[in-house]
Write a protein that holds these residues in place. Sequence first.
Motif, PDB file in Angstrom:
ATOM      1  N   LEU A 193      11.966 -20.878  -5.475  1.00 44.22           N
ATOM      2  CA  LEU A 193      10.670 -20.303  -5.813  1.00 44.22           C
ATOM      3  C   LEU A 193      10.155 -19.451  -4.666  1.00 44.22           C
ATOM      4  O   LEU A 193       9.573 -18.384  -4.866  1.00 44.22           O
ATOM      5  N   LEU A 194      10.387 -19.913  -3.439  1.00 47.29           N
ATOM      6  CA  LEU A 194       9.937 -19.127  -2.286  1.00 47.29           C
ATOM      7  C   LEU A 194      10.616 -17.753  -2.270  1.00 47.29           C
ATOM      8  O   LEU A 194       9.979 -16.729  -2.015  1.00 47.29           O
ATOM      9  N   ARG A 195      11.891 -17.750  -2.582  1.00 45.05           N
ATOM     10  CA  ARG A 195      12.636 -16.484  -2.637  1.00 45.05           C
ATOM     11  C   ARG A 195      12.060 -15.594  -3.743  1.00 45.05           C
ATOM     12  O   ARG A 195      11.953 -14.375  -3.582  1.00 45.05           O
ATOM     13  N   MET A 196      11.691 -16.227  -4.850  1.00 40.23           N
ATOM     14  CA  MET A 196      11.241 -15.448  -5.995  1.00 40.23           C
ATOM     15  C   MET A 196       9.943 -14.690  -5.714  1.00 40.23           C
ATOM     16  O   MET A 196       9.742 -13.585  -6.218  1.00 40.23           O
ATOM     17  N   VAL A 197       9.050 -15.285  -4.936  1.00 41.12           N
ATOM     18  CA  VAL A 197       7.799 -14.593  -4.600  1.00 41.12           C
ATOM     19  C   VAL A 197       8.099 -13.231  -3.993  1.00 41.12           C
ATOM     20  O   VAL A 197       7.494 -12.212  -4.346  1.00 41.12           O
ATOM     21  N   LYS A 198       9.028 -13.232  -3.081  1.00 43.81           N
ATOM     22  CA  LYS A 198       9.396 -11.979  -2.376  1.00 43.81           C
ATOM     23  C   LYS A 198       9.909 -10.941  -3.351  1.00 43.81           C
ATOM     24  O   LYS A 198       9.479  -9.791  -3.337  1.00 43.81           O
ATOM     25  N   ILE A 199      10.838 -11.355  -4.193  1.00 43.58           N
ATOM     26  CA  ILE A 199      11.474 -10.399  -5.104  1.00 43.58           C
ATOM     27  C   ILE A 199      10.465  -9.851  -6.112  1.00 43.58           C
ATOM     28  O   ILE A 199      10.423  -8.648  -6.385  1.00 43.58           O
ATOM     29  N   LEU A 200       9.640 -10.736  -6.636  1.00 45.81           N
ATOM     30  CA  LEU A 200       8.743 -10.317  -7.727  1.00 45.81           C
ATOM     31  C   LEU A 200       7.576  -9.457  -7.253  1.00 45.81           C
ATOM     32  O   LEU A 200       6.886  -8.850  -8.056  1.00 45.81           O
ATOM     33  N   SER A 201       7.361  -9.422  -5.925  1.00 46.73           N
ATOM     34  CA  SER A 201       6.225  -8.609  -5.469  1.00 46.73           C
ATOM     35  C   SER A 201       6.666  -7.245  -4.944  1.00 46.73           C
ATOM     36  O   SER A 201       5.857  -6.512  -4.386  1.00 46.73           O
ATOM     37  N   VAL A 202       7.931  -6.887  -5.161  1.00 47.36           N
ATOM     38  CA  VAL A 202       8.348  -5.531  -4.704  1.00 47.36           C
ATOM     39  C   VAL A 202       7.598  -4.484  -5.513  1.00 47.36           C
ATOM     40  O   VAL A 202       7.269  -4.696  -6.669  1.00 47.36           O
ATOM     41  N   TRP A 228       0.836  -1.213   0.000  1.00 46.73           N
ATOM     42  CA  TRP A 228       0.000   0.000   0.000  1.00 46.73           C
ATOM     43  C   TRP A 228       0.862   1.251   0.000  1.00 46.73           C
ATOM     44  O   TRP A 228       0.523   2.234  -0.631  1.00 46.73           O
ATOM     45  N   SER A 229       1.964   1.186   0.757  1.00 49.03           N
ATOM     46  CA  SER A 229       2.813   2.372   0.845  1.00 49.03           C
ATOM     47  C   SER A 229       3.409   2.690  -0.530  1.00 49.03           C
ATOM     48  O   SER A 229       3.815   3.812  -0.796  1.00 49.03           O
ATOM     49  N   ARG A 230       3.468   1.652  -1.404  1.00 47.74           N
ATOM     50  CA  ARG A 230       3.940   1.899  -2.767  1.00 47.74           C
ATOM     51  C   ARG A 230       2.760   2.030  -3.740  1.00 47.74           C
ATOM     52  O   ARG A 230       2.903   1.791  -4.937  1.00 47.74           O
ATOM     53  N   GLN A 231       1.601   2.394  -3.209  1.00 45.35           N
ATOM     54  CA  GLN A 231       0.394   2.645  -4.035  1.00 45.35           C
ATOM     55  C   GLN A 231      -0.117   1.415  -4.776  1.00 45.35           C
ATOM     56  O   GLN A 231      -0.809   1.535  -5.782  1.00 45.35           O
TER      57      GLN A 231
END
Lengths: 324, 324, 324, 324
Positions: free
Chosen positions: B315-324, B210-213
Amino acid sequence: MKRVAVFTSGGDAPGMNACIRAVVRGAVYHGLEVFGIRRGYSGMINGDIFQMSSHSVSNIVQRGGTILKSARSKEFMTPEGRAKAYDQLKKFDIEGLVAIGGNGTFTGATLFFDEYGIPTVGAPGTIDNDLYGTDHTIGFDTAVNTALEAIDKIRDTADSHDRIFFIEVMGRDSGYIAIQSGIAGGAEMVMVPEVLTPISEVIETLKSGWSRQKSSSIVVIAEGEEAGNATEIAEKIRAQIQSDIDMRVTTLGHIQRGGIPTAYDRILASRLGLGALEGLMNGEQNVMAGIINNELVYTPFRDTIRLPKPISEDLLRMVKILSV
Amino acid sequence: MKRVAVFTSGGDAPGMNACIRAVVRGAVYHGLEVFGIRRGYSGMINGDIFQMSSHSVSNIVQRGGTILKSARSKEFMTPEGRAKAYDQLKKFDIEGLVAIGGNGTFTGATLFFDEYGIPTVGAPGTIDNDLYGTDHTIGFDTAVNTALEAIDKIRDTADSHDRIFFIEVMGRDSGYIAIQSGIAGGAEMVMVPEVLTPISEVIETLKSGWSRQKSSSIVVIAEGEEAGNATEIAEKIRAQIQSDIDMRVTTLGHIQRGGIPTAYDRILASRLGLGALEGLMNGEQNVMAGIINNELVYTPFRDTIRLPKPISEDLLRMVKILSV
Amino acid sequence: MKRVAVFTSGGDAPGMNACIRAVVRGAVYHGLEVFGIRRGYSGMINGDIFQMSSHSVSNIVQRGGTILKSARSKEFMTPEGRAKAYDQLKKFDIEGLVAIGGNGTFTGATLFFDEYGIPTVGAPGTIDNDLYGTDHTIGFDTAVNTALEAIDKIRDTADSHDRIFFIEVMGRDSGYIAIQSGIAGGAEMVMVPEVLTPISEVIETLKSGWSRQKSSSIVVIAEGEEAGNATEIAEKIRAQIQSDIDMRVTTLGHIQRGGIPTAYDRILASRLGLGALEGLMNGEQNVMAGIINNELVYTPFRDTIRLPKPISEDLLRMVKILSV
Amino acid sequence: MKRVAVFTSGGDAPGMNACIRAVVRGAVYHGLEVFGIRRGYSGMINGDIFQMSSHSVSNIVQRGGTILKSARSKEFMTPEGRAKAYDQLKKFDIEGLVAIGGNGTFTGATLFFDEYGIPTVGAPGTIDNDLYGTDHTIGFDTAVNTALEAIDKIRDTADSHDRIFFIEVMGRDSGYIAIQSGIAGGAEMVMVPEVLTPISEVIETLKSGWSRQKSSSIVVIAEGEEAGNATEIAEKIRAQIQSDIDMRVTTLGHIQRGGIPTAYDRILASRLGLGALEGLMNGEQNVMAGIINNELVYTPFRDTIRLPKPISEDLLRMVKILSV
């Protein structure tokens, strides 16, 4: 009329973008200036309004949802909210509105016209097909096909395991999605809010199927069904038949609102968007554009809001015959 | 070996028919006689056994479910049940079995071999992809794509309404469907049984969005998630963030088991069906055919039953990165 | 009437199976005996006729093609052929026929009735929607959606490469598939056999798009277009505009005939199958069942064969407006 | 490295957008500035370069085509062209590139590095799966499934009419799409450029099928097949068998390049995009990121360009067995 605006309001429906596109391209074609309002009445109140061009609606005809976003606005239901909305429209010199939505949207538009004289023509955008004044609403055909794809998948499993499936589809006040997806999906039974279906009749139909060696059955239930939701109905039936037959319940839920619109919905949405815009240009006000028997018609909001839309007797009869 | 039989057991999965077809056509190709057993161990006990030919499996490669039907059999878990099953197989002179199913199926086959010496080679058929001894199980790729289509549809609505959606997908003990459909669907967060995800972390991720709109968010939850089912998790989050943000929950349910199999599943199923049959012909027994790193391998049932299948850290790591 | 038979003839169309199912289930419901004839008139001549029950049509409502198979029969166009066909029907005491097909089929049925007095009621099964006497034919909605999916895919590529695509869709005498898939697919131009479109007009439209920075364009062409097929039209245009713009041609071909029928086609097919059967029971003969303005109507074969079905002016106008 | 740019080049492929998204989100996650270049090398030369943020790639993971557009650039193949491209990159202080494309793209990148020292890491984006250094390329799985859907549709028609269909799929130098869609689609025969298939063998297979009462057959042909295109092959066969059997030819064409990417392609594209970016950050240069046996590997461009990618013997053998 020189400046019009378009917005979507209420639940989103596949085809709304094709409708927005038709309004915008139609306006450009007819030499009007056209504005988009984001998030329905809420954006009208907050001035979230922007000019649109032919380009603004490129490559959206195939997209689900609505690029103008949608929201429900409690504030617009107050005189203060509508006053703010009017001020915003004045700023942009907007003289007429195309509202894509359902009866909640049209009720707001009627109040707004009575107070401020800004005319609205509506386009029926809701998957439920529960609006009087049009054979079909925008999004209905897509929702039926989405429900049908789900039923097709579930039948694979039902057949493989000799199961009964109770499938709940959308339709709070209307059995349209249920009846159409049920017939197309080969359901043994369809339960809709418009018709009272005693549980005993469901049981009889299922038992009659078993006696003819039907090993799997599908019952489609509209969410507005009086006898309860799918889980409750399954429980009642299980209690009464006292069989160890494998029964499963599934609720299709929100997938029915989204998805790529079908050809039918894109064409319907295009006709209704253009019809609403041209109606507005020709002096129509507080009416909804609809297609009845393949003709464009305008129905006053007071009628679309007041009058019920009966479900086809023909289709109800067909479910019975086709499941013998 | 001159006569073999094939059956499906446990939950059905898309691609099982392609696997049956490969077993039957492979047997015909190699000059064996081949039989089908209906409804798994239950049909074995009841003698629901019939000879199959190349024609029997025409035009089924694209169908969901299983033409041999599936059922769970409590009777086969008893010595008496297995005795009956053995008698039936004897009648047909069946010397070996190909079992398409999961660990429950393989446990039964192991007991049966210990008592009666009839060898089984398994093919992993389950949408959950929770079997050790193969990179992917038959039906997994289709289930992931079905979940993904649903997520795509729901995102239309989430975007149109600025909502958070909690979507529950299948996977009682395994987060494979959740992680793959979540990454492919652009989910902000994925919750899987293999990894502890504190609710506080979910809230943090949502708030950071949310803070990133970010105006809409999707959280994919495996049904086996420890923190609860999707509804419970949504409730906990709502209680803690005390915001009036619009949150919705949807459970995809049984649609994930059915449907037309993807190319990947049809090819995998064909390779595994043929691999299981040829393994059986070459003297393999009580092993499951699997594909690891694109090679056919046989893993003893005791290992597929005993050993866990870890989820990919990558894959678990990728979720984090791709949702920035 | 106690014994009826159903067959499919001419090109296959998605929804034919739903129509067969409705005829068979309807006959069972009304207490008639019902037979299937394989491969149309060819099977009638060869006696490829078998009794059907409610079970015979289980689990086919969702399948493309026709379980009764279809063929064109030159022999039936001869008096000798029809004599053989009559002998076969006599053997089975068949008193009336439901024919699912197009004008070729209905012409044959008319000759047959004149000679042998066996009445036929038709159901319009053809993807082209070129039959007078019904708003839509069985298979048309599915074909339009298949063409549309293809156009959606091609637009991905057209947009990525700033290309013009010429897409040829089916419709030898009719632009229905072209106009509907073109509008729904957001085509810049649609060329149909019913309307003369000078090449210069196509060029003008394309150029006008470029002047408004449209970087990609799609032209949908019906196969029956007078100006030539898609490749020829593209060549003519390339010769005249002398630009190095990237132009590609694709012909959708046979995929348009197959596929899982849409909800619309399954419901339409069910209504028409039942309508044809009940018409036959009520004494109708040599008429086609159709749906016009949502009402079941029967039109004499001589009219469906003789009368043209005009294309909607409304839709043609809409293409122009929506591509501004 | 502080500033990187990403671009797509060559033919578009489904999943390219997911790959762009992974590069951009990965760069944001690692604190780099990231730029997009439109239309590949052509945009690099013209300075069509813009800064991207996490938002720039919202809601694109599911879209076919490429939001960065693609083009082939002859100018970049000249020293002058590359000099211009270098000047543009300098303006933006871009220190490294991620190139999504095929061997043409990688050849350009190698020349560019030799002259100007700007490193590139590639991600394999092409539906043909003809790149050495990765098990699968981005877009391949989607293209196979698109071809498969078409084959499924055509089989409906083939079965209904007892026809032989020759279906031409993409793959100029590679039979990957043909072999996978052929096996999954239940084809009787697959013809690929990697293996010489005498026409006599095709005829023998077809005849053998007829002798076993197969009434319809499907032959899948890669466009690069030496024996000619599908139409030519069908003609040769017709000339030799002198039968009046109904044969049809269809060329699937451009639909294979577009469409919503499958789960597999989106995940693969995400892994490869992130892998390429992180490779670049870790000092890799002039290598392509690939996934082999589920592990991320980097292969020098000189090898991806030089080395052939053999087709699986296993799969070729399987076609034979499964069509008995």
